[in-house]
Design a protein around this motif. Structure first.
Motif, short mmCIF file in Angstrom:
data_model
loop_
_atom_site.label_atom_id
_atom_site.label_comp_id
_atom_site.label_asym_id
_atom_site.label_seq_id
_atom_site.Cartn_x
_atom_site.Cartn_y
_atom_site.Cartn_z
N LEU A 1 0.87 -1.14 0.03
CA LEU A 1 0.01 0.01 -0.17
C LEU A 1 0.95 1.20 0.22
O LEU A 1 2.00 1.13 0.36
CB LEU A 1 -1.03 0.11 1.22
CG LEU A 1 -2.09 -0.79 1.11
CD1 LEU A 1 -3.05 -0.57 2.79
CD2 LEU A 1 -3.09 -0.19 0.18
N ARG A 2 0.34 2.35 -0.70
CA ARG A 2 1.02 3.68 -0.47
C ARG A 2 0.25 4.82 0.23
O ARG A 2 -0.92 4.97 -0.29
CB ARG A 2 1.72 4.07 -1.96
CG ARG A 2 2.33 5.37 -1.77
CD ARG A 2 3.08 6.04 -3.11
NE ARG A 2 2.23 6.48 -3.59
CZ ARG A 2 2.68 7.50 -4.58
NH1 ARG A 2 3.72 7.58 -4.79
NH2 ARG A 2 1.55 8.37 -5.27
N LEU A 3 0.82 4.94 1.36
CA LEU A 3 -0.28 6.19 2.01
C LEU A 3 0.48 7.61 1.40
O LEU A 3 1.74 7.76 1.25
CB LEU A 3 -0.23 6.13 3.40
CG LEU A 3 -0.33 4.89 3.99
CD1 LEU A 3 -0.17 4.93 5.65
CD2 LEU A 3 -1.64 4.34 3.54
N SER A 4 -0.49 8.62 1.27
CA SER A 4 -0.01 9.97 1.10
C SER A 4 -0.58 10.88 2.09
O SER A 4 -1.64 10.71 2.52
CB SER A 4 -0.60 10.29 -0.45
OG SER A 4 -0.39 9.37 -1.59
N CYS A 5 0.16 11.93 2.03
CA CYS A 5 -0.12 12.98 2.93
C CYS A 5 0.00 14.38 2.32
O CYS A 5 1.28 14.50 2.30
CB CYS A 5 0.43 13.01 4.35
SG CYS A 5 0.06 14.25 5.44
N ALA A 6 -1.12 15.24 2.16
CA ALA A 6 -0.80 16.50 1.53
C ALA A 6 -0.84 17.49 2.63
O ALA A 6 -1.90 17.47 3.20
CB ALA A 6 -1.87 16.78 0.52
#
Length: 118
Positions: free
Chosen positions: A18-23
């Protein structure tokens, strides 16, 4: 005030990725990830400085990779070979320091659930 918005969590089987992103809504010096499993304290996972230096918890070294896109004020967490014990709510964090301790964190995201089934 900086706002952090995470995405990318979900339910996967053991061994998946899985790849998590945080903007972030603004520029941050250090960004990172913590996680909190049911019944356990929130723990440091990884952080990355604006210059690209990284630090990982021993439990995820070689399994997780943190990266960031400074132009987008976004940090990513690539999680490979996921195990049931990686199940937790993952929180994005930002601040001016190392972020290795909860007290270092100035801003938190709302959290995203990662569930790994066996």
């Amino acid at each position: 005030q900086v706002q952090l918005v995470e995405s990318g969590g979900g339910l996967v089987q053991a061994g998946a990725s899985l790849r998590l992103s945080c903007a972030a809504s603004g520029r941050t010096f250090s960004m990172g990830w913590f996680r909190q499993a049911p019944g356990r304290e929130r723990e440091f996972v990884a952080n990355i400085w604006s210059g690209g230096s990284t630090h990982y918890a021993d439990s995820v070294k070689g399994q997780f990779t943190i990266s960031r896109d400074n132009a987008k004020n976004t940090v990513y967490l690539q999680m490979n070979s996921l195990k049931p014990e990686d199940t937790a709510v993952y929180y994005c964090a930002a601040g001016a320091g190392s972020l290795r301790q909860i007290g270092d964190v100035q801003y938190w995201g709302q959290g995203t659930q990662v569930t790994v089934s066996s």
